[in-house]
Structures are given as C-alpha cells and as structure tokens.
Design an enzyme around this catalytic site. Structure first.
Site, PDB file in Angstrom:
ATOM      1  N   LEU A 131      11.245 -20.623  -3.800  1.00  0.00           N
ATOM      2  CA  LEU A 131      10.217 -19.647  -3.309  1.00  0.00           C
ATOM      3  C   LEU A 131       8.964 -19.722  -4.169  1.00  0.00           C
ATOM      4  CD1 LEU A 131       9.599 -17.128  -1.539  1.00  0.00           C
ATOM      5  CD2 LEU A 131       9.916 -15.672  -3.625  1.00  0.00           C
TER       6      LEU A 131
ATOM      7  N   HIS B   9       2.786   3.502  -9.114  1.00  0.00           N
ATOM      8  CA  HIS B   9       2.622   1.933  -9.381  1.00  0.00           C
ATOM      9  C   HIS B   9       4.009   1.312 -10.117  1.00  0.00           C
ATOM     10  CE1 HIS B   9      -1.411   2.191  -7.599  1.00  0.00           C
ATOM     11  NE2 HIS B   9      -2.069   2.986  -8.927  1.00  0.00           N
TER      12      HIS B   9
ATOM     13  N   ASP C 157       0.755  -1.270  -0.034  1.00  0.00           N
ATOM     14  CA  ASP C 157      -0.173   0.004   0.114  1.00  0.00           C
ATOM     15  C   ASP C 157       0.812   1.162   0.099  1.00  0.00           C
ATOM     16  OD1 ASP C 157      -2.195   1.531   0.170  1.00  0.00           O
ATOM     17  OD2 ASP C 157      -2.778   1.034   2.100  1.00  0.00           O
TER      18      ASP C 157
HETATM   19  C1  FPP Z   1      -1.695   0.457  -3.382  1.00  0.00           C
HETATM   20  O1  FPP Z   1      -1.349   1.448  -3.537  1.00  0.00           O
HETATM   21  C2  FPP Z   1      -1.014  -0.870  -4.282  1.00  0.00           C
HETATM   22  C3  FPP Z   1      -2.003  -1.296  -5.175  1.00  0.00           C
HETATM   23  C4  FPP Z   1      -3.323  -0.969  -5.728  1.00  0.00           C
HETATM   24  C5  FPP Z   1      -1.696  -2.405  -5.594  1.00  0.00           C
HETATM   25  C6  FPP Z   1      -0.045  -3.104  -5.772  1.00  0.00           C
HETATM   26  C7  FPP Z   1       0.282  -2.729  -7.129  1.00  0.00           C
HETATM   27  C8  FPP Z   1       1.753  -2.706  -7.725  1.00  0.00           C
HETATM   28  C9  FPP Z   1       2.669  -3.044  -6.635  1.00  0.00           C
HETATM   29  C10 FPP Z   1       1.865  -2.346  -9.071  1.00  0.00           C
HETATM   30  C11 FPP Z   1       2.211  -3.236  -9.777  1.00  0.00           C
HETATM   31  C12 FPP Z   1       1.997  -5.078  -9.576  1.00  0.00           C
HETATM   32  C13 FPP Z   1       2.712  -5.932  -9.826  1.00  0.00           C
HETATM   33  C14 FPP Z   1       2.429  -7.352  -9.385  1.00  0.00           C
HETATM   34  C15 FPP Z   1       3.954  -5.721 -10.815  1.00  0.00           C
HETATM   35  P1  FPP Z   1      -2.325   2.508  -3.373  1.00  0.00           P
HETATM   36  O2  FPP Z   1      -2.710   3.119  -5.104  1.00  0.00           O
HETATM   37  O3  FPP Z   1      -3.813   2.125  -2.794  1.00  0.00           O
HETATM   38  O4  FPP Z   1      -1.765   3.602  -2.883  1.00  0.00           O
HETATM   39  P2  FPP Z   1      -2.582   4.971  -1.853  1.00  0.00           P
HETATM   40  O5  FPP Z   1      -3.308   4.345  -0.712  1.00  0.00           O
HETATM   41  O6  FPP Z   1      -1.380   5.784  -1.418  1.00  0.00           O
HETATM   42  O7  FPP Z   1      -3.293   5.621  -2.868  1.00  0.00           O
END
Ligand code: FPP
Length: 236
Positions: free
Chosen positions: A129, A35, A18
C-alpha cells in the site's frame, strides 16, 4: 481499478478526515481528544485499505489552512503526527506500506522534516500500500508550484500537456484517486487534490472521522462499486 472477487475495488482512495472537533465537543472533551481518536482511525483505515486490496490511500492530515488554527491546536496536531510516525512506522514497514508525503513538509521544522524524509526513504521499496500523507498541503499551491516549475524549465508553452503538467505536481507517479471520501457530513473539497480529483467518485458520509474504520471503509467501497464511471464519455 483492480479486481478483488467480482467487485471493482478502487486503486486509489483519498480521504478528507473531518469531524474530530465535533466528536470531542459532543462528549464534553477537549478538541485534542478528538484528534487523538482520529489518529486511531488512521491506523484502522490503513489496515482496512490493505485488507480490501486498495493500493493507494491518501489522507488529508493537515491542510495549508490548518496553520490558521490556534497555536495550541497546531502544536497538538504536530505532536500527534510525530507520535504516530514514531509509534507506527515499524508496523507500517512490516505491513509493506510505502509512505509518501505531499505538501510543504518544511513548514513543520527541520527535525520533523528530516524524520518524514527518513520514513519515506526507509519504506520506499514497499509495495503493498502506498500511504500518501498530505501535510501542509493545498491543491492550489500544488498547481501553482507545478506552473512555476514549468515556467522555470523554459519549456515552450505549446509543449505543456496534461501529462507532463501532472508530472510536476507533488503527486507525480501516483494515479489519480478513484474515490474521494469526506467524513462528518461536510460537502466540500476544501482545496484538497483539485487537479487529481477531476474524475474521482465523490462520497460524503456523516460518520465523524474518529468513528471511521473497517465498517465505514467497506461501506464506502460498496457504494463505489455501484457507481458507473464514464470519465466524461458516453457509451455509443
Ligand atoms: C478534522 O477535524 C481533522 C484534521 C484537522 C486533520 C486530521 C487529523 C488527525 C486525524 C489527527 C492525527 C493525524 C495523524 C496523521 C496521526 P476538525 O478538527 O476539523 O473537526 P471539526 O470540523 O469537527 O472541528
């Protein structure tokens, strides 16, 4: 748990990644930049997990609720996932990573679904893993789907046990997480592995996901090593 030197190492670490959006907006960048950096953190964390002797790593990459984000952000996340799979699969395979997908992969469409399934098949015999990617995953949906399977099987109600119910979940065959980490300072489970985290140690860190890597992973494992796990029991 497995033992590497004297310190107890969790067999299975699950992570709610997150803070990508906040990482980007504090830098005046579009959310997609966060992202993108988040995808780099995924790579670093897979490497850190292997280096630390962790055997299962589950990442919450896309929740059932993430479909409610604006279509452009859903498209960005889907693109990054596809790109990650294509660019990292050879390396992951070479490192001995076995990829497993949990969640409703079909919602990403037939092409990505087929790619994900092929990636699982290609890496199925790897054992360094197990990387579990939760995609369009929701803990409640997982439990409801398992309950439907139990009912559809026609089993007698009294024949249902915690063990055979667990084998109907998407995570069949995967040990429950020993440690659940959530980044970015949010203190919630957000419909992640609801059944499976019954006895997981919970660790909330203020590190934003794009800043996560070997150091933050090692710090989480240090903290885990200090926890006393009793699974509801008390020593006599
Ligand atoms: C939260 O950040 C994260 C996600 C929505 C999912 C995780 C996604 C990635 C790590 C990107 C690519 C994924 C892979 C598997 C290559 P948020 O947008 O909720 O952050 P915020 O709460 O600060 O808005």
């Amino acid at each position: 748990m497995s033992e590497v030197s004297a310190r107890p190492v969790p067999l299975h670490v699950a992570i709610i990644m997150d803070g990508n959006g906040r990482w980007a907006t504090t830098r005046g960048l579009p959310r997609v930049a966060g992202h993108r950096e988040g995808a780099k953190a995924v790579r670093r964390t897979v490497e850190a997990a292997i280096a630390q002797g962790v055997r299962y790593l589950t990442l919450f990459a896309f929740s059932s609720e993430n479909w409610r984000r604006p279509p452009s952000e859903v498209a960005d996340l889907t693109f990054l996932l596809k790109h990650y799979l294509r660019s990292e699969l050879n390396e992951m395979h070479a490192q001995g990573v076995c990829l497993k997908i949990i969640g409703e992969r079909e919602r990403f469409g037939p092409n990505l679904t087929a790619e994900l399934t092929a990636a699982e098949a290609r890496t199925a015999n790897n054992s360094k893993l197990t990387l579990v990617m939760a995609l369009s995953y929701g803990g409640r949906a997982d439990v409801v789907a398992a309950a439907r399977k139990a009912i559809a099987s026609g089993m007698a109600p009294e024949a249902l046990t915690e063990e055979n119910f667990a084998a109907l979940l998407d995570t069949k065959g995967i040990p429950d997480p020993d440690l659940l980490i959530r980044t970015s300072g949010e203190v919630r489970i957000s419909n992640f592995l609801l059944w499976q985290t019954a006895y997981s140690e919970l660790l909330f860190t203020n590190v934003l996901w794009p800043d996560f890597g070997a150091a933050a992973f090692a710090a989480a494992l240090d903290e885990y090593a200090t926890r006393e796990r009793r699974f509801g029991a008390r020593p006599a």
